[in-house]
Design an enzyme around this catalytic site. Structure first.
Site, mmCIF file in Angstrom:
data_model
loop_
_atom_site.group_PDB
_atom_site.id
_atom_site.type_symbol
_atom_site.label_atom_id
_atom_site.label_comp_id
_atom_site.label_asym_id
_atom_site.label_seq_id
_atom_site.Cartn_x
_atom_site.Cartn_y
_atom_site.Cartn_z
ATOM 1 N N ASP A 1 -10.272 -4.760 -0.414
ATOM 2 C CA ASP A 1 -9.274 -4.171 0.475
ATOM 3 C C ASP A 1 -10.054 -3.299 1.462
ATOM 4 O O ASP A 1 -10.613 -2.270 1.089
ATOM 5 C CB ASP A 1 -8.267 -3.354 -0.344
ATOM 6 C CG ASP A 1 -7.143 -2.784 0.515
ATOM 7 O OD1 ASP A 1 -7.385 -2.487 1.688
ATOM 8 O OD2 ASP A 1 -6.023 -2.603 -0.016
ATOM 9 N N ARG B 1 8.022 -20.284 10.263
ATOM 10 C CA ARG B 1 7.538 -19.829 8.945
ATOM 11 C C ARG B 1 6.134 -20.387 8.699
ATOM 12 O O ARG B 1 5.281 -19.730 8.115
ATOM 13 C CB ARG B 1 8.505 -20.246 7.834
ATOM 14 C CG ARG B 1 7.942 -19.990 6.437
ATOM 15 C CD ARG B 1 8.989 -19.772 5.346
ATOM 16 N NE ARG B 1 10.169 -20.584 5.424
ATOM 17 C CZ ARG B 1 10.239 -21.892 5.108
ATOM 18 N NH1 ARG B 1 9.175 -22.536 4.691
ATOM 19 N NH2 ARG B 1 11.373 -22.524 5.225
ATOM 20 N N TYR C 1 -5.302 1.744 -3.852
ATOM 21 C CA TYR C 1 -4.033 2.150 -3.249
ATOM 22 C C TYR C 1 -2.936 2.086 -4.322
ATOM 23 O O TYR C 1 -2.833 1.083 -5.036
ATOM 24 C CB TYR C 1 -3.740 1.199 -2.088
ATOM 25 C CG TYR C 1 -2.363 1.351 -1.513
ATOM 26 C CD1 TYR C 1 -2.028 2.490 -0.802
ATOM 27 C CD2 TYR C 1 -1.405 0.368 -1.677
ATOM 28 C CE1 TYR C 1 -0.758 2.637 -0.275
ATOM 29 C CE2 TYR C 1 -0.138 0.511 -1.147
ATOM 30 C CZ TYR C 1 0.178 1.646 -0.449
ATOM 31 O OH TYR C 1 1.427 1.790 0.070
ATOM 32 N N LYS D 1 -2.119 0.106 9.150
ATOM 33 C CA LYS D 1 -2.963 1.275 9.259
ATOM 34 C C LYS D 1 -3.832 1.195 10.522
ATOM 35 O O LYS D 1 -3.311 1.208 11.603
ATOM 36 C CB LYS D 1 -3.778 1.431 7.974
ATOM 37 C CG LYS D 1 -2.942 1.259 6.678
ATOM 38 C CD LYS D 1 -1.866 2.308 6.487
ATOM 39 C CE LYS D 1 -0.876 1.979 5.372
ATOM 40 N NZ LYS D 1 -1.447 1.660 4.086
HETATM 41 C C1 PLP Z 1 -1.029 0.993 2.898
HETATM 42 C C2 PLP Z 1 -2.013 0.249 2.101
HETATM 43 C C3 PLP Z 1 -1.684 -0.970 1.501
HETATM 44 C C4 PLP Z 1 -0.307 -1.559 1.590
HETATM 45 O O1 PLP Z 1 0.032 -1.907 2.901
HETATM 46 P P1 PLP Z 1 1.521 -1.865 3.499
HETATM 47 O O2 PLP Z 1 1.337 -2.346 4.886
HETATM 48 O O3 PLP Z 1 2.010 -0.454 3.405
HETATM 49 O O4 PLP Z 1 2.348 -2.782 2.646
HETATM 50 C C5 PLP Z 1 -2.682 -1.625 0.807
HETATM 51 N N1 PLP Z 1 -3.931 -1.115 0.687
HETATM 52 C C6 PLP Z 1 -4.263 0.055 1.243
HETATM 53 C C7 PLP Z 1 -5.650 0.576 1.083
HETATM 54 C C8 PLP Z 1 -3.333 0.783 1.963
HETATM 55 O O5 PLP Z 1 -3.667 1.956 2.509
#
Ligand code: PLP
Length: 383
Positions: free
Chosen positions: A173, A50, A102, A198
């Protein structure tokens, strides 16, 4: 001289010239929960997974290197990364956030962070007055650029000057462009967030999230929090993301090349009313993204003339999948109104420009002829 991004996706300098792990080129998966200690008061450097695991650590160092951060944290999902990050703030803190974030981030802020007495002001950070929204309890500005799904481009360096002047943290982000195309820390941001699910992972097969920082203070807080809360990425999933990242550059280049072709093709379709792609010179953020990034990415949003046409497209695609998520090798199409942004309040969604005629494409690395053939087919079905 700093090595190139493609090289940094493959090699960590600190492991070079060594033949640890029997010289394995693929970093081993340390599938262990705990570690034996060599003696009383001694440690191999790892005590319990962890806290840290060698495979996760290798991944974290690789992502930190790509973003130009001093450290990175690998979490089980992008949302787990955002959740962990919010723990560095205190009840009563105020944050200015991009209105077109998002959808899951907005859902989290509105339903979880607000319950914990955090305050939010949502702005279109590509054009609204950010400085005018700063209050005595403002602690951070949270942006995405380009935004999801409307592809608004914000000027990271300009916003970072506002943040520094008022002693606020700038959080970016960076999921949509990935570190291959954009490095917010180098433009003055303090913290970068990624959904590793992604582009970093890139194969639509693993969930992951990252926080990257260049601040010692934030790094110490996050190391304490990741061990205390426990959403660190598993060894196997860390390995899958490491494996996916080896081809980050060629995937980003190929999907962008396809996206430019498709954005231009969409512009010529009579049922398409508007194309939102920051690589088109007429996009209002074109000059800014050219200045602050090395590419435009492979996300395209577009409006068709009627909801019926939008539905027909998502119901007729075959090779292109009607699925949430983005940034993988396969091309996906989504319907933000009922999928990614369903939990964004109606009035906010409409104000951001997301309508029942809005569709979003995440372009993959298929052959462009096949993508265009499929799109031509679904756009020209008889009424
Ligand atoms: C998908 C996404 C998230 C969240 O990520 P997960 O891996 O699905 O929890 C956050 N920010 C953006 C821009 C995203 O496309």
């Amino acid at each position: 001289m700093e090595r190139g991004l493609n090289t940094r996706c493959l090699h960590l300098e600190e492991t070079e010239g060594k033949t640890e792990h029997y010289g394995a080129l693929s970093y081993p998966i340390y599938q262990t929960a705990t570690y034996a200690h060599p003696g009383a008061g001694k440690s191999t450097g790892y005590d319990y997974s962890r806290l840290q695991n060698p495979t996760r650590e290798h991944l974290e160092k690789t992502v930190a290197s790509l973003e130009g951060g001093i450290d990175a944290f690998a979490l089980s999902t992008g949302m787990a990364a955002i959740t962990l990050l919010m723990e560095i703030f205190e009840p009563g803190d105020h944050m200015i956030a991009e209105a077109d974030l998002y959808g899951g981030s907005i859902r989290f802020f509105d339903n979880v962070s607000k319950k914990n007495h955090y305050e939010f002001t949502y702005l279109n950070c590509s054009k609204d007055d950010i400085e005018g929204a700063i209050k005595g309890n403002t602690k951070a500005i949270y942006i995405e650029t380009p935004t999801n799904p409307m592809m608004n481009v914000s000027d990271i360096a300009a916003i970072s000057r506002i943040a520094k002047k008022h002693n606020l943290l700038l959080i970016v982000d960076n999921t949509f462009l990935s570190p291959y195309f954009q490095n917010p820390l180098k433009l003055g941001a303090d913290i970068v967030i990624h959904s590793g699910t992604k582009f970093l992972g890139g194969h639509n097969d693993t969930l992951a999230g990252f926080i990257v920082t260049n601040s010692d203070e934030i790094k110490e807080k996050l190391r304490f929090l990741i061990k205390t809360t426990g959403a660190g990425l598993s060894p196997f999933d860390s390995w899958l993301i490491l494996r996916g990242m080896k081809t980050l550059g060629i995937r980003m280049e190929k999907s962008q090349e396809n996206a430019i072709r498709i954005a231009n093709w969409l512009k010529e379709q009579h049922i398409v009313k508007k194309v939102y792609y920051p690589g088109l010179p007429e996009h209002p953020g074109y000059e800014i993204i050219k200045r602050q990034a090395r590419g435009f990415g492979s996300m395209i949003t577009f409006d068709v003339d009627t909801k019926e046409h939008a539905w027909k497209i998502i119901e007729s695609v075959r090779m292109i999948k009607f699925a949430e998520s983005l940034g993988g090798v396969e091309t996906l199409i989504t319907y933000p109104t009922t999928q990614t942004h369903a939990d964004v309040p109606d009035e906010v969604r409409i104000q951001n420009g997301i309508t029942p005629c809005t569709l979003r494409l995440s372009i993959g690395i298929e052959d462009i002829e096949d993508l265009l053939a499929e799109l031509s087919y679904v756009f020209h079905l008889p009424e």
